[in-house]
Design a protein around this motif. Structure first.
Motif, PDB file in Angstrom:
ATOM      1  N   ASN A  55       0.832  -1.091   0.126  1.00  0.00           N
ATOM      2  CA  ASN A  55      -0.048  -0.010  -0.056  1.00  0.00           C
ATOM      3  C   ASN A  55       0.691   1.115   0.025  1.00  0.00           C
ATOM      4  N   LYS A  59       1.359   3.955  -3.431  1.00  0.00           N
ATOM      5  CA  LYS A  59       1.073   5.276  -3.182  1.00  0.00           C
ATOM      6  C   LYS A  59       1.894   6.246  -2.882  1.00  0.00           C
ATOM      7  N   GLY A 238       2.461  -3.374   6.599  1.00  0.00           N
ATOM      8  CA  GLY A 238       2.097  -2.301   5.978  1.00  0.00           C
ATOM      9  C   GLY A 238       1.406  -1.303   6.711  1.00  0.00           C
ATOM     10  N   LYS A 240      -1.998   1.897   7.353  1.00  0.00           N
ATOM     11  CA  LYS A 240      -3.352   2.188   7.040  1.00  0.00           C
ATOM     12  C   LYS A 240      -3.702   3.412   7.705  1.00  0.00           C
ATOM     13  N   ASP A 349      -5.824  -5.509   3.927  1.00  0.00           N
ATOM     14  CA  ASP A 349      -4.726  -5.990   3.131  1.00  0.00           C
ATOM     15  C   ASP A 349      -3.697  -4.924   2.983  1.00  0.00           C
ATOM     16  N   GLU A 350      -4.008  -3.698   3.431  1.00  0.00           N
ATOM     17  CA  GLU A 350      -2.985  -2.590   3.490  1.00  0.00           C
ATOM     18  C   GLU A 350      -2.010  -2.818   4.615  1.00  0.00           C
TER      19      GLU A 350
END
Length: 361
Positions: A55, A59, A238, A240, A349-350
């Protein structure tokens, strides 16, 4: 709802390394890494960039960035997907179920305190939790560096090790020098970014993108200087973007025996007897559908922590209920002097998915 894949995970890299250097792996290896290691490079380097999940990578960097061009796979972190649990799984080759380092803060009945595992401080204070180092007394393990070190030279590059490095520039300088030296070796390296910046500013903040572009350039420059080296780059978890909530400002506070622990997005709840059956309803009334709640036994049986022989402290570290974040909310026990914009350890998932970046020189 996503689920950690322990057969295709950061831990699988470690087990592939153990197998390659003649040790018995604890769990499944990663076939991609097995094949790469068959090429018998003089230097094998495993570099962990804290928080650089898929992620964050996608990004903050363009498609043609050096790191993104060298992504060979997307793999799973462990659960909780947080530095304490994930780095320990990388360094031990074992699941959180086995090693017990579940999160930032865990409850030790020996002192009746929640303890920050990396610092041995009583959670929420700057005071030592005990004269002895509780985590290293009760949660000790043999690292893959120790195991691999029986057959080949190993080196550790990080802010906490023999080859001190507090910036990625320092990490790259050590890696270049070590890889130039004679002899086969395995090098483990760790940098605490981009995790620190993403916590403070959010996944897509301009300053995070700027730093990531700089890291991309530094690692590309390093790659040009390496010879006879396999460089594996991944992340522990990851990140978020989140909404912060303070438990002390909610009705949940009155139901707890002690403050929440483990992680703000994977909360172990020790509940007063008279509230134990009502916690799901109270959580729903207070936080909506932002969390999936598990009873103590249901969480232990869920498989989220992986397989193996359960570490004896795990049962104590899991409270009467566990609140697992599935939305964007994170819980702090009290208002602290931070205003985190992003976090990890939730079941998304992030937070779970990380890249495996491969550079062969």
């Amino acid at each position: 709802m996503p689920f950690p894949d322990y057969n295709n995970s950061i831990m699988s890299i470690s087990n592939a390394l153990l197998k390659h250097y003649g040790a018995v792996p604890y769990h499944a290896t990663l076939p991609l890494v097995d094949e790469l290691l068959k090429k018998q490079y003089k230097n094998v380097v495993l570099l962990i960039l804290d928080g650089m999940g898929v992620n964050v990578l996608e990004k903050t960097l363009p498609c043609d960035a050096f790191l993104r061009k060298h992504v060979k796979a997307k793999i799973s972190s462990v659960y909780p997907c947080t530095t304490t649990a994930a780095l320990t799984s990388i360094l031990s080759g074992k699941t959180p179920w086995e090693h017990g380092w579940l999160g930032w803060s865990c409850y030790f009945g020996e002192v009746d305190k929640c303890v920050d595992l990396f610092s041995n401080k009583e959670s929420g204070t700057d005071l030592p939790a005990a004269d002895e180092n509780l985590p290293y007394t009760y949660l000790s393990y043999e690292s893959i560096l120790q195991t691999i070190g029986r057959s080949v030279r190993t080196c550790n590059v990080s802010p906490f090790s023999e080859y001190y490095a507090n910036t990625l520039e320092d990490v790259c300088a050590h890696l270049q020098k070590l890889c130039d030296e004679d002899g086969r070796k395995f090098i483990y390296a760790y940098h605490y970014q981009p995790d620190a910046d993403v916590h403070d500013f959010g996944v897509e903040a301009p300053c995070v993108r700027e730093r990531m572009l700089a890291y991309d350039s530094q690692l590309e420059a390093l790659a040009h200087l390496l010879q006879d080296t396999l460089l594996l780059i991944t992340a522990d978890h990851g990140m978020k973007d989140i909404t912060r909530k303070c438990v002390q400002d909610t009705p949940i506070e009155s139901a707890l025996v002690r403050h929440i622990c483990v992680e703000p997005r994977c909360c172990s709840l020790y509940v007063k007897e008279e509230y134990k059956e009502n916690i799901p309803e109270m959580f729903a009334d207070t936080f909506g559908d932002a969390f999936q709640l598990y009873t103590h036994d249901a969480f232990l049986q869920s498989g989220l922590l992986g397989e193996g022989i359960m570490h004896p402290k795990v049962d104590e570290f899991i409270g009467d209920w566990v609140a697992v974040a599935t939305g964007d909310m994170a819980l702090w026990y009290k208002n602290k002097n931070n205003d985190f914009k992003a976090a990890h350890a939730g079941l998304t998932d992030e937070e779970l998915m990380v890249p495996l970046i491969v550079i062969e020189k």
